[in-house]
Design a protein around this motif. Structure first.
Motif, short mmCIF file in Angstrom:
data_model
loop_
_atom_site.label_atom_id
_atom_site.label_comp_id
_atom_site.label_asym_id
_atom_site.label_seq_id
_atom_site.Cartn_x
_atom_site.Cartn_y
_atom_site.Cartn_z
N PRO A 142 -1.81 16.74 3.83
CA PRO A 142 -2.57 17.46 2.81
C PRO A 142 -2.60 18.98 3.08
O PRO A 142 -2.48 19.78 2.15
CB PRO A 142 -3.97 16.87 2.94
CG PRO A 142 -3.74 15.48 3.42
CD PRO A 142 -2.54 15.58 4.33
N TYR A 169 -8.12 6.58 2.11
CA TYR A 169 -6.87 5.84 2.00
C TYR A 169 -6.07 5.95 3.29
O TYR A 169 -5.03 6.58 3.34
CB TYR A 169 -6.05 6.34 0.81
CG TYR A 169 -6.77 6.15 -0.50
CD1 TYR A 169 -7.07 4.87 -0.95
CD2 TYR A 169 -7.19 7.23 -1.25
CE1 TYR A 169 -7.77 4.68 -2.12
CE2 TYR A 169 -7.88 7.05 -2.44
CZ TYR A 169 -8.17 5.76 -2.87
OH TYR A 169 -8.85 5.57 -4.02
N TRP A 171 -4.22 4.01 4.83
CA TRP A 171 -2.86 3.46 4.88
C TRP A 171 -1.81 4.51 4.58
O TRP A 171 -0.66 4.37 4.96
CB TRP A 171 -2.71 2.31 3.90
CG TRP A 171 -3.25 2.55 2.53
CD1 TRP A 171 -4.48 2.19 2.07
CD2 TRP A 171 -2.63 3.24 1.44
NE1 TRP A 171 -4.65 2.59 0.78
CE2 TRP A 171 -3.54 3.23 0.36
CE3 TRP A 171 -1.39 3.86 1.27
CZ2 TRP A 171 -3.25 3.83 -0.86
CZ3 TRP A 171 -1.11 4.44 0.04
CH2 TRP A 171 -2.03 4.42 -1.00
N ALA A 172 -2.20 5.60 3.90
CA ALA A 172 -1.21 6.62 3.55
C ALA A 172 -0.71 7.34 4.80
O ALA A 172 0.34 7.97 4.78
CB ALA A 172 -1.82 7.62 2.58
N TYR A 173 -1.48 7.25 5.87
CA TYR A 173 -1.11 8.01 7.07
C TYR A 173 -0.48 7.13 8.14
O TYR A 173 -0.30 7.54 9.26
CB TYR A 173 -2.37 8.73 7.61
CG TYR A 173 -2.96 9.61 6.54
CD1 TYR A 173 -2.50 10.91 6.35
CD2 TYR A 173 -3.92 9.11 5.67
CE1 TYR A 173 -3.00 11.69 5.33
CE2 TYR A 173 -4.42 9.88 4.65
CZ TYR A 173 -3.96 11.18 4.48
OH TYR A 173 -4.45 11.93 3.46
N CYS B 40 1.92 6.99 -0.75
CA CYS B 40 1.31 7.69 0.39
C CYS B 40 1.24 9.19 0.14
O CYS B 40 0.27 9.84 0.52
CB CYS B 40 2.04 7.35 1.69
SG CYS B 40 3.76 7.77 1.68
N ASP B 41 2.24 9.74 -0.56
CA ASP B 41 2.17 11.16 -0.91
C ASP B 41 1.06 11.41 -1.93
O ASP B 41 0.37 12.42 -1.89
CB ASP B 41 3.51 11.64 -1.48
CG ASP B 41 4.60 11.70 -0.41
OD1 ASP B 41 4.29 12.16 0.70
OD2 ASP B 41 5.72 11.26 -0.67
N ALA B 43 -1.70 9.68 -2.20
CA ALA B 43 -2.99 9.61 -1.52
C ALA B 43 -3.27 10.93 -0.78
O ALA B 43 -4.40 11.38 -0.69
CB ALA B 43 -3.01 8.44 -0.56
N LYS B 44 -2.20 11.54 -0.26
CA LYS B 44 -2.38 12.81 0.45
C LYS B 44 -2.70 13.93 -0.53
O LYS B 44 -3.53 14.79 -0.25
CB LYS B 44 -1.13 13.14 1.27
CG LYS B 44 -1.01 12.26 2.49
CD LYS B 44 0.34 12.42 3.16
CE LYS B 44 0.49 11.36 4.25
NZ LYS B 44 1.86 11.23 4.67
#
Lengths: 174, 469
Positions: A142, A169, A171-173, B40-41, B43-44
Motif C-alpha cells: 500500500p 484482508y 490473505w492479500a499479504y 491481493c493488489d 486488497a492493498k
C-alpha cells in the motif's frame, strides 16, 4: 457567415474537422479519427467542426490533445474496419507495440490522458490507461502504491487507518 | 542530485495530491483501474487511501474474492479430544487460524468436556450456541434453543447452519429431529410410526427475525420406513449440504432428507442401489463441483473400493448415479511408520489444549503432551503442492480409509489412511496426492479410526455478520 459545409463534396479527400484545445490551439484531424470519441461523434455526424468552425474542448489542453489525437489517428483505420476482424497479425502486433510505447510516459501526462479519455469517451484509450495504472500498482505494498501514484506520505491518522485496513484482508499479504 | 529528486518529489506531490487527484479524476475512471487488478493488489489498494477504499467498497469489487472460493483446510474432530483442530497447509503469512480463541469466555463451556457441536456452511460456523466466522473473527450468540418438539425418549435435534453469502448475509439454523440411537422405554406407537413424518415440524432460527420459530415441511413421496426400522446405531457423521436453496441432511439409515427452503416441502432420497448398510462406514455426503455427492469406501477385504455417486434428477425423482468406482489400494504408497513426512499439511493442535487450560480444574501443565500452540507455522513455500505419489511399491494391509470431505469446487475427495496420512484423491485422473500427517499427538481413542467428524473449511471474508436483536 461561415461557408456551408461541403461534406461529401471533398472529392476523395478525407473529411477533416478542427478541434480547439483549452489553450486555444487548433488541431485539424480526420473526422474518422476524431470520431473515436463518443462525445465528438454526434457533433461530427451533425456536420460540426468543419470549415472555419472548430469544436472547442475546454477541458483538454494542447499537450494532452495532441497525445490523444496521436492515439486516435493510429487506431482510426482499425476502428473503421469494425474492430478489424480481417486485420492481419502484423497490424495487430504493430498496434500493440504502439500502445505499449504510447503509455510509456510521465505520470502527470498519464493522468491528463485518463481525464481526457474519460471526458472524450474514447473507450480503447480508457482501457489502455487504466491497464497502465493497474500495471504500475501490481505487486506493490500500500505504501509503495501511494508513492507510485504520487500521494503525499500519510499523516499519522491516515497511517493508523491504513494499518487497520491492512489487517482486514490478511490473505492479500500472504 | 539529492536536491533535484527532492524537488521532483515535491513537484509530484503538489500536482498529484490526493485531494486534487480526486477532483481531477472522476471515480468511475479510477474504478476502471481496480477492476483490472488481482484480488491481493485490490486488497492493498483498498488501504492506500480513503478515496480508493470507498471506490473499491462502493463498487463491491472485492466481493467475488471475499465469498468462499477455496479450501483453506479441513477441520477434524477426534473421538476423545475435547475440540476440533484444523488440518491445513501452513502459510508464511497471516492466514485463517483454526484457533477458536476469538470466541468470548464461556462460549465453549457448554459442551465441555466434549467437543463443541460444530456445523459449517460456506465459511460460517455454528459452534454450540454461537454463530461465528473464523476468518473475520466475528461472532454472535444465538438466543437459547427451544426444547425439542418431538418425544425426547425417541428423538433429539441435530443443528444445521444454512448460509449463502452470495445471496444474503443472513443465516438460518435448522434443528432437524433425528431418531435417538438407543433407549429402553420406547413407546410402541411411536416406534411403528412413519419416519420421517408426512408433516415434519422443526425449529428454525433466522438471523433476519432474530427468533426461533416452528416451520412445518410437507413430505413429497414416500417415507424412509418406520422409526423402528430406520433407527441405526450411532451415526457420528451427520453431514449436511446446502445447495441451491435446499438442505440435504444425511439421516439415519443412509437416506438423505432434502428440505426445500422456498416451497416448504421435503423429500426422502434413498441410498444408492446395492449400497450395503454398515454401522462403521456409512455413506459420506458432500458438495462438490457439480452438486451433491456421496461416497463410500469398502476396505474390508484386500480391495479398497471407492464408490462415488452424484445426485441427479431423473423424471422428477432424485437418484444417486454411480459416477466413479475404483480400487485405490494399489495406488496407496508404501506406509512407513518411521517416516511421517507425508506432505506439507499439518494438524494444528491448538484448540484441545487451549480448551483444557480454560475449563479443566486439574489441568496439568507439566504433562501436557499436546500443547503445540502455534498459530502460524513457517513452511518452505517451494514445497507447495503436496507430494505427488510416483513410486508404486505396493501396499501393506493397513488401510482404514476414512473420508475427510469433498472438495467443494473441484472433483477431489480428501481421505485419510489409518487417520495418519491425509490424501487428496482426484476423481478425474484417479491420482492420489499425499497432503500430510493427520494423527494428533498424545493419546487417542480408537487407534485406527479415531476421527469422528470432519469438514473442509472454505473461508468467507465478508466482514459483516447480522446483529441479533
Amino acid at each position: 457567415m461561415a461557408a456551408p459545409e461541403s461534406g461529401d463534396g471533398n472529392n476523395g479527400a478525407a473529411r477533416m474537422v478542427t478541434l480547439i484545445s483549452s489553450d486555444n490551439t487548433r488541431f485539424e484531424v480526420e473526422a474518422a479519427a476524431a470520431s473515436l470519441s463518443q462525445t465528438l461523434q454526434l457533433t461530427i455526424l451533425d456536420g460540426g467542426g468543419g470549415g472555419g468552425d472548430g469544436i472547442p474542448l475546454p477541458n483538454v489542453d494542447s499537450a494532452t490533445l495532441s497525445k490523444v489525437l496521436e492515439y486516435c489517428i493510429k487506431h482510426a483505420p482499425a476502428a473503421a474496419n469494425g474492430g478489424a476482424p480481417n486485420a492481419t497479425a502484423v497490424d495487430r502486433a504493430e498496434l500493440e507495440r504502439f500502445d505499449n510505447e504510447f503509455v510509456n510516459i510521465d505520470q502527470s501526462v498519464l493522468y491528463s490522458l485518463i481525464m481526457a479519455a474519460h471526458n472524450l469517451e474514447i473507450e480503447g484509450l480508457q482501457s489502455l490507461v487504466a491497464k497502465k495504472v493497474a500495471d504500475m500498482i501490481k505487486g506493490k505494498s500500500p505504501m509503495e502504491i501511494r508513492r507510485t501514484l504520487g500521494f503525499p506520505d500519510p499523516t499519522p491518522e491516515e497511517q493508523a487507518e491504513m494499518n487497520a485496513h491492512m489487517l482486514e484482508y490478511g490473505w492479500a499479504y500472504e | 542530485m539529492g536536491t533535484a529528486s527532492q524537488e521532483d518529489r515535491d513537484h509530484q506531490h503538489g500536482a498529484m495530491e490526493e485531494q486534487d487527484l480526486r477532483k481531477q479524476l472522476p471515480e468511475d475512471t479510477l474504478a476502471d483501474v481496480p477492476r483490472r487488478l488481482a484480488p491481493c493488489d485490490l486488497a492493498k489498494c483498498r488501504c492506500v487511501s480513503k478515496t480508493w477504499h470507498n471506490i473499491i467498497d462502493d463498487h463491491r469489487l472485492l466481493l467475488p474474492y471475499l465469498l468462499p472460493h477455496k479450501v483453506s483446510g479441513i477441520f477434524i474432530k477426534f473421538h476423545n479430544k475435547s475440540s476440533w483442530e484444523l488440518f491445513s497447509r501452513p502459510s508464511t503469512g497471516p492466514i485463517v487460524s483454526g484457533w477458536f480463541n476469538f470466541l468470548p469466555d464461556g462460549a465453549e463451556e457448554k459442551s465441555w468436556p466434549w467437543p463443541p457441536e460444530l456445523d459449517h456452511c460456506n465459511g460460517l460456523f455454528l459452534l454450540d450456541d454461537y454463530v461465528c466466522n473464523p476468518a473475520t473473527r466475528r461472532w454472535r450468540c444465538l438466543p437459547p434453543r427451544p426444547p425439542p418438539l418431538m418425544a425426547k425418549e425417541h428423538f433429539d435435534d441435530e443443528a444445521y447452519l444454512v448460509f449463502d453469502p452470495s445471496l444474503s448475509l443472513h443465516y438460518e439454523v435448522f434443528l432437524v429431529p433425528r431418531i435417538r440411537s438407543t433407549n429402553n422405554k420406547l413407546d410402541p406407537g411411536v416406534e411403528k410410526s412413519e419416519w420421517p413424518p408426512s408433516l415434519f415440524t422443526m425449529r428454525v432460527f433466522s438471523s433476519g427475525t432474530g427468533q426461533w420459530e416452528n416451520r412445518t415441511y410437507v413430505r413429497g413421496g414416500e417415507a424412509a420406513g418406520t422409526v423402528c426400522s430406520t433407527r441405526f446405531g450411532v451415526l457420528y457423521k451427520h453431514h449436511a449440504v446446502y445447495w441451491k436453496g435446499e438442505l440435504y441432511a444425511h439421516s439415519e439409515s443412509d437416506f438423505v432428507i432434502r428440505i426445500s427452503l422456498s416451497n416448504g416441502k421435503f423429500q426422502v432420497i434413498k441410498p444408492p442401489e446395492g449400497h450395503k448398510l454398515s454401522i462403521s462406514d456409512g455413506l459420506y455426503l458432500g458438495k462438490s463441483e457439480r452438486g451433491v455427492y456421496c461416497a463410500h469406501v469398502d476396505d474390508e477385504d484386500t480391495l479398497c473400493r471407492l464408490s462415488v455417486w452424484i445426485l441427479k434428477e431423473i423424471s422428477g425423482r432424485s437418484e444417486w448415479i454411480l459416477m466413479h468406482q475404483s480400487d485405490i489400494a494399489p495406488m496407496l504408497p508404501y506406509y512407513d511408520y518411521c517416516n511421517q513426512n507425508y506432505g506439507p499439511w499439518i494438524l494444528q493442535e491448538i484448540n484441545c489444549s487451549a480448551r483444557r487450560k480454560r475449563y479443566s480444574n486439574y489441568y496439568d501443565n507439566e504433562n501436557d503432551d499436546e500443547a503445540v500452540v502455534q498459530e502460524k507455522v513457517e513452511w518452505d513455500s517451494d514445497n507447495d503442492n503436496g507430494l505427488q505419489v510416483e513410486d508404486d511399491r505396493g501396499h501393506d494391509q493397513l488401510k482404514y480409509i476414512d473420508f475427510l470431505g469433498f472438495h467443494p469446487y473441484k472433483e477431489i475427495i480428501f481421505l485419510t489412511e489409518v487417520s495418519r496420512r491425509g490424501m487428496a484423491y482426484h476423481l478425474n485422473s484417479s491420482k492420489i496426492q499425499l497432503l500430510g500427517h493427520t494423527y494428533p499427538k498424545g493419546r487417542v481413542v480408537g487407534q485406527f479410526r479415531p476421527i469422528c467428524e470432519t469438514f473442509p473449511y472454505t473461508p468467507c471474508w465478508v466482514d459483516e455478520l447480522p446483529q441479533i436483536h
